[in-house]
Design a protein around this motif. Structure first.
Motif, PDB file in Angstrom:
ATOM      1  N   ASN A 130       0.828  -1.206   0.000  1.00 18.35           N
ATOM      2  CA  ASN A 130       0.000   0.000   0.000  1.00 18.35           C
ATOM      3  C   ASN A 130       0.859   1.252   0.000  1.00 18.35           C
ATOM      4  OD1 ASN A 130      -1.970   2.005   0.603  1.00 18.35           O
ATOM      5  ND2 ASN A 130      -3.264   0.425   1.499  1.00 18.35           N
ATOM      6  N   SER A 131       1.835   1.273   0.895  1.00 16.59           N
ATOM      7  CA  SER A 131       2.724   2.423   1.007  1.00 16.59           C
ATOM      8  C   SER A 131       3.550   2.616  -0.263  1.00 16.59           C
ATOM      9  CB  SER A 131       3.655   2.247   2.208  1.00 16.59           C
ATOM     10  OG  SER A 131       4.590   3.289   2.284  1.00 16.59           O
ATOM     11  N   ALA A 132       4.046   1.514  -0.821  1.00 14.61           N
ATOM     12  CA  ALA A 132       4.885   1.593  -2.022  1.00 14.61           C
ATOM     13  C   ALA A 132       4.117   2.183  -3.195  1.00 14.61           C
ATOM     14  CB  ALA A 132       5.419   0.208  -2.381  1.00 14.61           C
ATOM     15  N   VAL A 133       2.874   1.773  -3.368  1.00 14.32           N
ATOM     16  CA  VAL A 133       2.063   2.284  -4.483  1.00 14.32           C
ATOM     17  C   VAL A 133       1.855   3.781  -4.338  1.00 14.32           C
ATOM     18  CG1 VAL A 133      -0.232   2.249  -5.533  1.00 14.32           C
ATOM     19  CG2 VAL A 133       0.902   0.102  -4.940  1.00 14.32           C
ATOM     20  N   TYR A 134       1.509   4.232  -3.143  1.00 13.91           N
ATOM     21  CA  TYR A 134       1.246   5.651  -2.947  1.00 13.91           C
ATOM     22  C   TYR A 134       2.524   6.492  -3.043  1.00 13.91           C
ATOM     23  CZ  TYR A 134      -3.687   5.204  -1.884  1.00 13.91           C
ATOM     24  OH  TYR A 134      -5.041   4.986  -1.986  1.00 13.91           O
ATOM     25  N   VAL A 135       3.630   5.973  -2.549  1.00 12.69           N
ATOM     26  CA  VAL A 135       4.893   6.708  -2.661  1.00 12.69           C
ATOM     27  C   VAL A 135       5.285   6.850  -4.123  1.00 12.69           C
ATOM     28  CG1 VAL A 135       7.379   6.612  -2.212  1.00 12.69           C
ATOM     29  CG2 VAL A 135       5.769   6.135  -0.371  1.00 12.69           C
ATOM     30  N   PHE A 136       5.127   5.767  -4.889  1.00 13.07           N
ATOM     31  CA  PHE A 136       5.443   5.840  -6.316  1.00 13.07           C
ATOM     32  C   PHE A 136       4.561   6.858  -7.022  1.00 13.07           C
ATOM     33  CE2 PHE A 136       4.318   4.603 -10.657  1.00 13.07           C
ATOM     34  CZ  PHE A 136       5.558   4.666 -11.254  1.00 13.07           C
ATOM     35  N   GLN A 138       2.953   9.426  -5.769  1.00  9.17           N
ATOM     36  CA  GLN A 138       3.294  10.781  -5.319  1.00  9.17           C
ATOM     37  C   GLN A 138       4.496  11.312  -6.093  1.00  9.17           C
ATOM     38  OE1 GLN A 138       3.901  10.457  -1.109  1.00  9.17           O
ATOM     39  NE2 GLN A 138       1.728  10.260  -0.645  1.00  9.17           N
ATOM     40  N   HIS A 139       5.554  10.514  -6.161  1.00  6.65           N
ATOM     41  CA  HIS A 139       6.757  10.935  -6.892  1.00  6.65           C
ATOM     42  C   HIS A 139       6.464  11.072  -8.386  1.00  6.65           C
ATOM     43  CE1 HIS A 139       9.708  11.059  -3.731  1.00  6.65           C
ATOM     44  NE2 HIS A 139       9.391   9.847  -3.326  1.00  6.65           N
ATOM     45  N   PHE A 140       5.631  10.177  -8.916  1.00  9.49           N
ATOM     46  CA  PHE A 140       5.312  10.197 -10.339  1.00  9.49           C
ATOM     47  C   PHE A 140       4.591  11.490 -10.714  1.00  9.49           C
ATOM     48  CE2 PHE A 140       2.781   9.034 -14.094  1.00  9.49           C
ATOM     49  CZ  PHE A 140       3.752   8.445 -14.884  1.00  9.49           C
ATOM     50  N   ILE A 141       3.596  11.855  -9.919  1.00  7.39           N
ATOM     51  CA  ILE A 141       2.829  13.071 -10.204  1.00  7.39           C
ATOM     52  C   ILE A 141       3.688  14.307  -9.974  1.00  7.39           C
ATOM     53  CG2 ILE A 141       0.835  14.463  -9.533  1.00  7.39           C
ATOM     54  CD1 ILE A 141      -0.483  11.765  -8.664  1.00  7.39           C
ATOM     55  N   ARG A 142       4.354  14.375  -8.819  1.00 13.24           N
ATOM     56  CA  ARG A 142       5.157  15.556  -8.489  1.00 13.24           C
ATOM     57  C   ARG A 142       6.277  15.761  -9.495  1.00 13.24           C
ATOM     58  NH1 ARG A 142       6.196  15.009  -3.034  1.00 13.24           N
ATOM     59  NH2 ARG A 142       7.876  13.540  -3.461  1.00 13.24           N
TER      60      ARG A 142
END
Length: 233
Positions: A130-136, A138-142
């Motif tokens: 769950n955390s890995a998907v959201y971190v990815f 976040q970085h992808f969009i930013r």
């Protein structure tokens, strides 16, 4: 002192950063190459650049620099504008294709966040997944929003300068070219002098929040909820 002290990002997030950069840089340069090829310039095609193969676009030094300093670069796509039927117009479109591709990628990331949340796709996943998907995401969009904004700065060698050069009247364009020799120094000052970068790039990158909100507006109407982008990005 550990190795992590030399990095611009937390060490545990480095794999996400590298993956995002590979995708973002590759699509950006492919967009330049493909658009130029479609407009009649075979230069990039002959060099094998009309491809989504990262090996043809990624600069290892540029990637390392990004990891260490927070900014980097890919291999620039060579474009021969004399091959275009309408050199200035097609030149602007070819140049703009790179930043626009990053904006499209950011929208895809925003869409993914909405879909994942709406369909509760990660509710049965472990906390780590769950955390890995959201971190990815976040970085992808930013990263893609920042690449879009950064590349529109009208300073060589960024795309914004090339666009400005092509749309400016010829007399103004000739005047701009006389100052190109100083552009690299201005660029480096903006990057490495904290007071300057804070009040120029820092202010510019704040636009990623309203951009993310604008991209998510139609999705928030469809899915019936908003995403707190100022907390995520």
């Amino acid at each position: 002192m550990t190795f992590g002290n030399f990095l611009a990002f937390p060490l545990d997030q480095l794999p996400f950063i590298v993956l995002v950069l590979i995708i973002s840089f590759t699509v950006h340069e492919f967009a330049h190459a493909y658009t130029a090829y479609k407009f009649g310039d075979p230069t990039a095609k002959l060099l094998g650049r009309v491809t989504l193969n990262p090996a043809e676009h990624i600069s290892l030094i540029g990637m390392i620099f990004f990891v260490l300093a927070g900014f980097g670069w890919a291999k620039p796509v060579p474009v021969d504008r004399s091959r275009f039927r309408k050199p200035r117009l097609m030149g602007v479109i070819t140049t703009a294709a790179g930043p626009v591709s990053n904006l499209v990628l950011a929208f895809i990331g925003v869409l993914a966040v909405f879909v994942v949340n709406h369909f509760h796709m990660l509710e049965h996943s472990t906390d780590g997944v769950n955390s890995a998907v959201y971190v990815f995401l976040q970085h992808f969009i930013r990263t893609n929003l920042i690449l879009f904004l950064f590349n529109l700065i009208p300073i060589p060698p960024l795309d914004g300068y090339r666009i400005l050069y092509d749309i400016a009247p010829q007399r103004a364009a000739r005047s701009l070219s006389r100052y190109e020799q100083w552009a690299l120094y201005i660029f480096l000052l903006l990057i490495f002098i904290p007071p300057l970068s804070r009040y120029t790039l820092g202010v510019l990158f704040q636009l990623r929040y309203p951009l993310a909100e604008a991209l998510s507006w139609p999705l928030s109407r469809i899915y019936g909820f908003d995403i707190p982008w100022r907390l995520l990005l």
